[in-house]
Design an enzyme around this catalytic site. Sequence first.
Site: not given
Length: 301
Positions: A60, A62, A64-65, A140, A210, A268
């Site tokens: 996804h 976000h 941090d990914h 999410h 997530d 995570h």
Amino acid sequence: MKLTILGCYAATPRTITNPTSQVLDIKNRLFLIDCGEGTQVQLRKNKIKFSKINHIFISHLHGDHFYGLVGLISTFMLLNRINDLHIYGPKGIKEVITLQLRLSNSWTNYNLFFHVLESKTSEIVYEDEKVIVTTIPLKHRIYTNGFLFREKIGDRPLNVEAVQSYKIDKCYYQNIKKGKDITLENGQLIENSKLTFDPIPTKSYAFCSDTIYDESIIPIIKEVDVLYHESTFLQQEEVLAEKTMHSTAKQAATIALKANVKNLVLGHYSTRYESIALFKEEAMSIFSEVLLADDTTCFEF
């Protein structure tokens, strides 16, 4: 099957921890799964060859990914990459990456293919003669997928003694390994089970980034060899987990138990906790086969 954790902590990178990124080595294929900041540095630290990475899966959008993705793409170019690179990710992944490449005048000198994912149901996104990859729709705050990697059943090992006892010509060996019966010149039918052994059992890996606790994924990941399931919080923060649409270690273990998986890998983690050992302790109250992901940890199954 080998899993190398490059990063497995939530939100922001720190001097001692990295955001989500991992490499799965299955059937001699290397798949990069998520690409948080610092991924290319972690690849170097773990001595993983850049040239072997041809497929990248992004769960996804976000940061941090995937914030490490454009840097990795640019480094591939500086290393004079030749191989095609395939990126699988949500709608918007192509736009955000190509915008950065265009504004920095850093177009790749290799073919860059984007496979945009929009389906809210599980679908096949990659397949070759040895491995198949399907999405795991997750819940999410934005559109998110996990990924299920499965080995395909290989050829049946030849029972050489049996084949030779029937005086079967070598030209038929390939068909026999593919599972076919053989008819001898005298008309006698020899069943394949008498000429081969059962193939090596296949392995499977499910990556669930997530997501809120969601039992709808259970039929997709049922009985996998290894399940990576996010465990951002401990149970004492269950309300916060629900609010931010994340899971607790206990919830991850519950999914593992109900899906009857063989191994659960937690990751995570929120950095609010003093020790990630607390996550394993909580999960093991529900499910016994629990492993803790940590940066540079390598698991072999």
